[in-house]
Design an enzyme around this catalytic site. Structure first.
Site, PDB file in Angstrom:
ATOM      1  N   ASP A  41       0.850  -1.184   0.000  1.00 38.82           N
ATOM      2  CA  ASP A  41       0.000   0.000   0.000  1.00 38.82           C
ATOM      3  C   ASP A  41       0.890   1.240   0.000  1.00 38.82           C
ATOM      4  OD1 ASP A  41      -3.218   0.535   0.954  1.00 38.82           O
ATOM      5  OD2 ASP A  41      -1.812   2.216   1.059  1.00 38.82           O
ATOM      6  N   GLN A 108     -14.798   2.435   0.969  1.00 40.10           N
ATOM      7  CA  GLN A 108     -13.991   1.953  -0.158  1.00 40.10           C
ATOM      8  C   GLN A 108     -13.667   3.119  -1.082  1.00 40.10           C
ATOM      9  OE1 GLN A 108     -15.888  -1.057  -2.579  1.00 40.10           O
ATOM     10  NE2 GLN A 108     -14.062  -1.357  -3.849  1.00 40.10           N
ATOM     11  N   HIS A 114     -10.013  -5.281  -3.163  1.00 40.81           N
ATOM     12  CA  HIS A 114      -8.669  -5.421  -2.590  1.00 40.81           C
ATOM     13  C   HIS A 114      -8.772  -5.760  -1.115  1.00 40.81           C
ATOM     14  CE1 HIS A 114      -9.827  -1.169  -2.386  1.00 40.81           C
ATOM     15  NE2 HIS A 114      -9.157  -1.105  -1.264  1.00 40.81           N
TER      16      HIS A 114
HETATM   17  P1  AMP Z   1      -9.818   1.586   0.260  1.00 40.79           P
HETATM   18  O1  AMP Z   1     -10.428   1.582  -1.116  1.00 40.79           O
HETATM   19  O2  AMP Z   1     -10.432   2.594   1.174  1.00 40.79           O
HETATM   20  O3  AMP Z   1      -9.758   0.223   0.879  1.00 40.79           O
HETATM   21  O4  AMP Z   1      -8.314   2.070   0.137  1.00 40.79           O
HETATM   22  C1  AMP Z   1      -7.553   1.995  -1.027  1.00 40.79           C
HETATM   23  C2  AMP Z   1      -6.118   1.806  -0.641  1.00 40.79           C
HETATM   24  O5  AMP Z   1      -5.346   1.805  -1.816  1.00 40.79           O
HETATM   25  C3  AMP Z   1      -5.548   2.909   0.269  1.00 40.79           C
HETATM   26  O6  AMP Z   1      -5.004   2.323   1.444  1.00 40.79           O
HETATM   27  C4  AMP Z   1      -4.483   3.565  -0.602  1.00 40.79           C
HETATM   28  O7  AMP Z   1      -3.354   3.997   0.139  1.00 40.79           O
HETATM   29  C5  AMP Z   1      -4.131   2.464  -1.573  1.00 40.79           C
HETATM   30  N1  AMP Z   1      -3.624   2.925  -2.859  1.00 40.79           N
HETATM   31  C6  AMP Z   1      -4.186   3.833  -3.681  1.00 40.79           C
HETATM   32  N2  AMP Z   1      -3.452   4.009  -4.779  1.00 40.79           N
HETATM   33  C7  AMP Z   1      -2.378   3.178  -4.667  1.00 40.79           C
HETATM   34  C8  AMP Z   1      -1.241   2.888  -5.470  1.00 40.79           C
HETATM   35  N3  AMP Z   1      -1.030   3.501  -6.653  1.00 40.79           N
HETATM   36  N4  AMP Z   1      -0.339   1.987  -5.027  1.00 40.79           N
HETATM   37  C9  AMP Z   1      -0.523   1.384  -3.835  1.00 40.79           C
HETATM   38  N5  AMP Z   1      -1.572   1.592  -3.030  1.00 40.79           N
HETATM   39  C10 AMP Z   1      -2.483   2.485  -3.432  1.00 40.79           C
END
Ligand code: AMP
Length: 127
Positions: A41, A108, A114
């Site tokens: 992440d 989300q 994920h």
């Molecule tokens: P959520 O949809 O709330 O479960 O969170 C999405 C997660 O994706 C968050 O913890 C972000 O930090 C992570 N995230 C978003 N873009 C990227 C990326 N390009 N690479 C890695 N992690 C990411």
């Protein structure tokens, strides 16, 4: 024949995690096989924090059906192994937290299913 039948991993052109799977956006890869992909992440909450995803574009847990059962089973069985490999300490003193945010009420943000896997010594930033 449907698009899905032609392509083993149907993608959503606008999906950031589909682009990560395709290598179009860089990531710190943790694991990859024919169905699953894992990467760190970008904003970790914990000393270990990676995301484990199906390569196929599934928007969230809410879109799962029986056809996904074997793949999601593999994903859940893989998570503890990767957690240890990434530095989570063994159960029960160590362990890890698995979170799957789903939909607006589930907070989300990225609309590609994920599984957050978080671990390592506390305190954590969040969670
Ligand atoms: P959520 O949809 O709330 O479960 O969170 C999405 C997660 O994706 C968050 O913890 C972000 O930090 C992570 N995230 C978003 N873009 C990227 C990326 N390009 N690479 C890695 N992690 C990411």
């Amino acid at each position: 024949m449907t698009e899905a039948a032609h392509h083993p991993h149907p993608r959503d052109a606008d999906c950031i995690f589909c682009k990560i799977v395709a290598g179009q956006i860089p990531s710190r890869k943790v694991y990859e096989d024919d169905e699953l992909f894992a990467f760190h992440d970008i904003h970790p909450w914990a000393p270990v924090h990676f995301l484990l995803i199906p390569k196929v574009h599934i928007a969230s847990m809410a879109q799962l059906d029986d056809r996904h059962a074997a793949m999601m089973g593999r994903l859940m069985v893989l998570a503890p192994r990767l957690a240890l490999e990434q530095g989570c300490q063994p159960y029960p003193e160590g362990g890890f937290r698995i979170v799957v945010n789903t939909g607006a009420h589930g907070a989300q943000e990225v609309q590609h299913l994920h599984v957050h896997v978080m671990g390592g010594p506390r305190p954590w930033l969040r969670g």
